[in-house]
Motif scaffolding. Structure first.
Motif, short mmCIF file in Angstrom:
data_model
loop_
_atom_site.label_atom_id
_atom_site.label_comp_id
_atom_site.label_asym_id
_atom_site.label_seq_id
_atom_site.Cartn_x
_atom_site.Cartn_y
_atom_site.Cartn_z
N ILE A 5 31.03 47.91 16.64
CA ILE A 5 30.55 49.28 16.76
C ILE A 5 30.70 49.75 18.20
CG2 ILE A 5 28.49 50.76 16.63
CD1 ILE A 5 27.51 49.04 14.32
N GLU A 6 31.22 50.95 18.38
CA GLU A 6 31.44 51.47 19.72
C GLU A 6 30.15 52.05 20.31
OE1 GLU A 6 34.66 54.20 19.73
OE2 GLU A 6 36.13 52.73 19.03
N GLY A 7 30.12 52.14 21.64
CA GLY A 7 28.97 52.74 22.32
C GLY A 7 28.34 51.84 23.36
N ASP A 8 28.42 50.53 23.16
CA ASP A 8 27.89 49.59 24.13
C ASP A 8 28.57 48.25 23.89
OD1 ASP A 8 26.46 48.41 26.14
OD2 ASP A 8 24.48 48.78 25.28
N TRP A 9 28.49 47.38 24.89
CA TRP A 9 29.10 46.06 24.71
C TRP A 9 28.40 45.28 23.62
CZ3 TRP A 9 33.67 45.05 26.66
CH2 TRP A 9 34.11 45.73 27.79
#
Length: 217
Positions: A5-9
């Motif tokens: 999921i994108e947005g944070d590591w």
């Protein structure tokens, strides 16, 4: 790094899957040591008094996390890695009155290539969290091969006599906490502990982000 999921590591759910290791061990023989202390048998041959680790390198997403942080220029992961390490500080034997924090020095060439010393980043965070001074009194006096590419016996020879103190007066009569990111055989920390005690340190404990698979049964 784990679920995609994108947005944070790492998302909050994936982080929840990484509790601190439930069992600490003597780093040298892997016997269970509830507080991470070096067992009595190993104390006869080693100088490191004990070691606390946050996780296991081969478990969860540690491998990808550390490789991305160290080798792919993702220095924004420094704060996250430091926070994970701070999460196991309550396991340290602080009743021994640790008075200074010392990062394991990185080889000059590797620090130049990487742009930072990951142990120093972690040490600065720990020192701030515990309100302890960071002492950069230790340096490498010769370049060493990466420990990860060596077998255990070669690791001991690789780090033998590779550390020296710039200001040993800062070490004398102090209880020291040395910091690194990955521990496998403990050879690097033990070599540093030996030099610290020769410089007059009283007790030397280690704190690391992860323990590698080589120390799992």
């Amino acid at each position: 790094l784990r679920c995609g999921i994108e947005g944070d590591w790492l998302c909050q759910f994936c982080e929840s899957l990484c509790p601190p290791v439930p069992i600490q061990r003597c780093i040298f023989c892997q016997s269970i040591a509830p507080r991470g202390e070096t067992c009595m048998t190993c104390r006869r041959r080693h100088d490191l008094d004990g070691l606390i680790v946050r996780g296991i390198y081969g478990n969860w997403v540690w491998r990808d996390l550390i490789r991305t942080w160290k080798y792919k220029g993702a220095q924004e992961l420094s704060a996250k890695c430091a926070r994970y390490l701070e999460g196991c500080l309550n396991s340290l034997p602080l009743d021994k009155t640790i008075t200074i924090v010392i990062p394991i020095p990185l080889a000059r060439l590797r620090e130049r290539e990487r742009g930072f010393n990951q142990a120093a980043v972690l040490a600065e965070s720990v020192g701030e969290h515990l309100s302890l001074p960071i002492v950069f009194a230790m340096k490498r006096i010769r370049e060493t091969a990466p420990q990860s590419k060596l077998v255990p016996d070669e690791r001991l020879k690789n780090v033998k006599d590779c550390f020296k103190f710039v200001d040993s007066y800062e070490i004398k009569d102090k209880n020291c906490l040395i910091i690194d990111d990955i521990i496998t055989t403990g050879a690097t920390m033990d070599a540093a502990a030996k030099e610290l005690k020769q410089a007059g340190a009283l007790n030397v404990w280690g704190l690391a982000l992860v323990r590698s698979e080589a120390n799992i049964y």
